[in-house]
Write a protein that holds these residues in place. Sequence first.
Motif, short mmCIF file in Angstrom:
data_model
loop_
_atom_site.label_atom_id
_atom_site.label_comp_id
_atom_site.label_asym_id
_atom_site.label_seq_id
_atom_site.Cartn_x
_atom_site.Cartn_y
_atom_site.Cartn_z
N HIS A 2 0.85 -1.18 0.00
CA HIS A 2 0.00 0.00 0.00
C HIS A 2 0.89 1.24 0.00
O HIS A 2 2.00 1.22 0.55
N VAL A 3 0.40 2.32 -0.60
CA VAL A 3 1.08 3.60 -0.52
C VAL A 3 0.08 4.67 -0.13
O VAL A 3 -1.12 4.53 -0.38
N ARG A 4 0.59 5.71 0.49
CA ARG A 4 -0.25 6.87 0.83
C ARG A 4 0.44 8.12 0.31
O ARG A 4 1.60 8.37 0.62
N LEU A 5 -0.29 8.85 -0.51
CA LEU A 5 0.17 10.15 -0.99
C LEU A 5 -0.35 11.21 -0.03
O LEU A 5 -1.56 11.37 0.12
N ASN A 6 0.57 11.93 0.62
CA ASN A 6 0.21 13.05 1.48
C ASN A 6 0.48 14.34 0.73
O ASN A 6 1.56 14.51 0.14
N VAL A 7 -0.48 15.25 0.70
CA VAL A 7 -0.28 16.57 0.10
C VAL A 7 -0.42 17.63 1.19
O VAL A 7 -1.22 17.48 2.12
N TYR A 8 0.37 18.68 1.06
CA TYR A 8 0.41 19.72 2.09
C TYR A 8 0.17 21.09 1.47
O TYR A 8 0.87 21.46 0.51
N PRO A 9 -0.78 21.85 2.03
CA PRO A 9 -1.78 21.36 3.00
C PRO A 9 -3.00 20.75 2.33
O PRO A 9 -3.72 19.96 2.93
N ASP A 10 -3.27 21.11 1.07
CA ASP A 10 -4.45 20.65 0.35
C ASP A 10 -4.20 20.87 -1.14
O ASP A 10 -3.09 21.18 -1.55
N GLY A 11 -5.23 20.72 -1.96
CA GLY A 11 -5.08 21.00 -3.39
C GLY A 11 -5.42 19.84 -4.27
O GLY A 11 -6.12 18.91 -3.87
N GLY A 12 -4.90 19.87 -5.50
CA GLY A 12 -5.28 18.87 -6.49
C GLY A 12 -4.08 18.22 -7.15
O GLY A 12 -3.06 18.85 -7.41
N VAL A 13 -4.22 16.91 -7.44
CA VAL A 13 -3.21 16.12 -8.15
C VAL A 13 -3.92 15.36 -9.26
O VAL A 13 -4.97 14.75 -9.02
N ALA A 14 -3.36 15.42 -10.46
CA ALA A 14 -4.00 14.77 -11.61
C ALA A 14 -3.80 13.26 -11.60
O ALA A 14 -4.74 12.49 -11.79
N ARG A 15 -2.55 12.81 -11.39
CA ARG A 15 -2.23 11.39 -11.44
C ARG A 15 -1.09 11.07 -10.50
O ARG A 15 -0.19 11.89 -10.26
N LEU A 16 -1.12 9.84 -9.98
CA LEU A 16 0.00 9.27 -9.24
C LEU A 16 0.41 7.97 -9.91
O LEU A 16 -0.45 7.09 -10.13
N ARG A 17 1.68 7.84 -10.26
CA ARG A 17 2.20 6.61 -10.85
C ARG A 17 3.32 6.08 -9.96
O ARG A 17 4.11 6.86 -9.42
N LEU A 18 3.38 4.76 -9.83
CA LEU A 18 4.43 4.13 -9.03
C LEU A 18 5.00 2.96 -9.84
O LEU A 18 4.47 1.85 -9.82
N THR A 19 6.07 3.24 -10.55
CA THR A 19 6.68 2.24 -11.40
C THR A 19 7.49 1.26 -10.56
O THR A 19 8.27 1.67 -9.69
N GLY A 20 7.29 -0.03 -10.80
CA GLY A 20 8.02 -1.03 -10.04
C GLY A 20 7.79 -2.42 -10.58
O GLY A 20 7.27 -2.60 -11.69
N ARG A 21 8.18 -3.41 -9.81
CA ARG A 21 7.99 -4.80 -10.21
C ARG A 21 7.57 -5.61 -8.99
O ARG A 21 7.96 -5.31 -7.86
N LEU A 22 6.77 -6.62 -9.22
CA LEU A 22 6.25 -7.44 -8.15
C LEU A 22 7.36 -8.23 -7.47
O LEU A 22 8.29 -8.72 -8.13
N THR A 23 7.26 -8.36 -6.16
CA THR A 23 8.11 -9.30 -5.45
C THR A 23 7.56 -10.71 -5.67
O THR A 23 6.44 -10.89 -6.17
#
Length: 421
Positions: free
Chosen positions: A320-341
């Motif tokens: 799991h991941v949590r994106l924290n933004v400070y203090p508020d606002g807008g984000v269009a996309r979050l991408r997390l490139t990686g590979r499965l364990t």
Amino acid sequence: MSNEKPSSAPFTELVDLASRRLGAGVVATNEDTFADAENLLVAGPAEFRPHTFGHKGQIMDGWESRRRRGVSAQQPHPTDEDHDWVIVRLGAAGVIRGVIMDTAHFTGNHPESGSVQGASVPGHPSPEEVEAAEWVDLVPRTPLQGDTAHEFEVGNEQRFTHVRLNIWPDGGVARLRVYGEVRPDPRDLDGLTFDLAAQEYGGVAEAASDRYFSSPHNLNAPGRATVMGEGWETRRRRDKANDWVQIALAGGGEALAAEVDTTHFVANAPGWADLVGYDASRGGDPHTDPDGWFEILPRTRLQPDTRHRFRLVPGRTPTHVRLNVYPDGGVARLRLTGRLTEAGRAALALRWFDSLPAAEAEAALTGAGLTAAEATALTAARPLADAAGATAAVAALRPADGPDGEQSSRRRSASWRLLGV
């Protein structure tokens, strides 16, 4: 504020598998003379503009079939079984938890009743192959009202690739929503580096501090946001806290790079953001264990209307991941490139295998090298809730010290590779 109608159904917090944005499409329909069946899959709510007429009548934002008639002057009415239907290929195959049949704006022309069925057809089938598939009732035939979003929970644990909406005898439905859990085929991901947070692979925004202006599900939706409304935006904070979104990843994986995209957010982008991770494979619960989170990306300055790309230091592997933004606002996309364990791949594979129809599960095992009898036995042993249970079920197929011991061992190894145990 979002103009989507609020829903009391918990399944609406899952991914809409029938969203056109996710890749869903209409495979076939018997009738859509008045209004195109593809309108069922439009992401936004249906709109009604009175007195907008085309050559077929009032233009409706939904799927609408012509009025049914009987077979003769002596039998002018349709029979009780006459009905219209549309088949939808889901944008991602998955387990369906709930369905919404929304008759918004259809009042004198809504169907009398409707139902939803599901089918699993692997590969890239033709419309004829999909129509001929074995269909399972997900929502039985039930009365429908006009201008109403009808919510139905679904209790079937099978993985589906297609759904069929049936209406009796005719009429209009504005939107079809099919909420569920994406179950990707692990063989499609083997050896690949991909976006662990993406909806199409099973990532889901399962919690958020605020969804006043738009849904957190937009954060990991496919493609780039084309307007600000296709991202996630919070209201203006009047305290000293911060906003956040928590995403369950497709599986536990090694995070290699992150992208925090504030495209279209010019005067309302967050000032800073950070990423933290949680490894639920160790037995904890990310919802109740605040001390189990670890840093993935330290608090970093953000710029408006910018795609921020970050290389990550290899280390602990989150589920799991949590994106924290400070203090508020807008984000269009979050991408997390990686590979499965290996553990992440195994957990994904077992969820997939347990939800396959029996015939598909057996075909996958025989394709991996098991005999038909062994595939049937292992399929019958489901659910394989964890890797230990799967290993025991595989090992029990046939003793390794018999006359066929070496071949049996090779076949068990093939099934281990498929299921990741």
